[in-house]
Write a protein that holds these residues in place. Sequence first.
Motif, PDB file in Angstrom:
ATOM      1  N   SER A  10      43.824  41.274  38.628  1.00  0.00           N
ATOM      2  CA  SER A  10      44.611  41.920  39.681  1.00  0.00           C
ATOM      3  C   SER A  10      46.093  42.031  39.308  1.00  0.00           C
TER       4      SER A  10
ATOM      5  N   ARG B 244      48.404  42.806  41.304  1.00  0.00           N
ATOM      6  CA  ARG B 244      49.163  42.245  42.426  1.00  0.00           C
ATOM      7  C   ARG B 244      49.297  40.736  42.290  1.00  0.00           C
TER       8      ARG B 244
ATOM      9  N   THR C 114      39.940  37.593  47.778  1.00  0.00           N
ATOM     10  CA  THR C 114      40.478  38.003  49.082  1.00  0.00           C
ATOM     11  C   THR C 114      39.499  38.928  49.783  1.00  0.00           C
TER      12      THR C 114
ATOM     13  N   LYS D  60      36.011  45.427  48.913  1.00  0.00           N
ATOM     14  CA  LYS D  60      36.555  46.677  48.383  1.00  0.00           C
ATOM     15  C   LYS D  60      35.579  47.811  48.679  1.00  0.00           C
TER      16      LYS D  60
ATOM     17  N   GLU E  91      44.983  54.647  46.590  1.00  0.00           N
ATOM     18  CA  GLU E  91      45.341  53.242  46.786  1.00  0.00           C
ATOM     19  C   GLU E  91      44.240  52.391  47.415  1.00  0.00           C
TER      20      GLU E  91
ATOM     21  N   ASP F  67      40.659  49.999  45.390  1.00  0.00           N
ATOM     22  CA  ASP F  67      40.463  48.704  44.712  1.00  0.00           C
ATOM     23  C   ASP F  67      40.997  47.550  45.540  1.00  0.00           C
ATOM     24  N   LYS F  68      41.003  47.732  46.864  1.00  0.00           N
ATOM     25  CA  LYS F  68      41.577  46.707  47.727  1.00  0.00           C
ATOM     26  C   LYS F  68      40.628  46.341  48.866  1.00  0.00           C
TER      27      LYS F  68
ATOM     28  N   TYR G 259      42.975  48.871  52.029  1.00  0.00           N
ATOM     29  CA  TYR G 259      44.411  49.148  52.145  1.00  0.00           C
ATOM     30  C   TYR G 259      45.220  48.132  51.360  1.00  0.00           C
ATOM     31  N   GLY G 260      46.404  48.559  50.948  1.00  0.00           N
ATOM     32  CA  GLY G 260      47.356  47.674  50.282  1.00  0.00           C
ATOM     33  C   GLY G 260      48.612  47.586  51.122  1.00  0.00           C
TER      34      GLY G 260
ATOM     35  N   GLY H  36      47.281  39.218  48.120  1.00  0.00           N
ATOM     36  CA  GLY H  36      46.186  38.703  47.308  1.00  0.00           C
ATOM     37  C   GLY H  36      46.326  37.293  46.786  1.00  0.00           C
TER      38      GLY H  36
END
Length: 192
Positions: free
Chosen positions: A11, A13, A71, A82, A146, A149-150, A154-155, A176
Amino acid sequence: MKTRIVLASASPRRRELLSQIGLTYEVLPSQKEEASKAREPSELVTELSAQKAGDIASSIEGPALIIGADTVVCHNGQILGKPRSEEEAAGMLAFLQGDTHQVYTGVTLILKSGAKNREVHFTEMTEVEFGPMDESEIREYIATGEPMDKAGAYGIQGFAARYIVAVRGDYSNVVGLPVARLYRELKKLDVL
């Protein structure tokens, strides 16, 4: 001698968050297929973070500290990982919009030193209130790429920030990795 720190995640992030708090680390993402039958979000993320950290711990020589994390988003008892498609992402965003949900991150730390490994597991939960989104806003957001992959599609640190009304708890947990808690746990392990 400084302890070697290994992040068992690809990741970007999580890498940014570790750098933000001044840690020197290397990245060795776990390739293990994640599997769990846990139905509670805190149990699920703890189990999956332990699988990631354990996979890397078994493949490297000590001394080292391995960090595994996972997460998920939970809303009305439903766990959201995801999205696998744009349609699934749209469904998740429609489900979350205009309401409050929880973000859970499980972290596993494995300290390899000598003959015995030391393990620490913890979970953080943060509440996020999402503002309303209409269909065109959902489609516009998905078009950014976006959400794909979350967890929860959402990010918070990206374009979706325009829809976040409130955050109760650790913001970095939603990104994350709960770095304030992580830092305290690393100090307890005498890694820092």
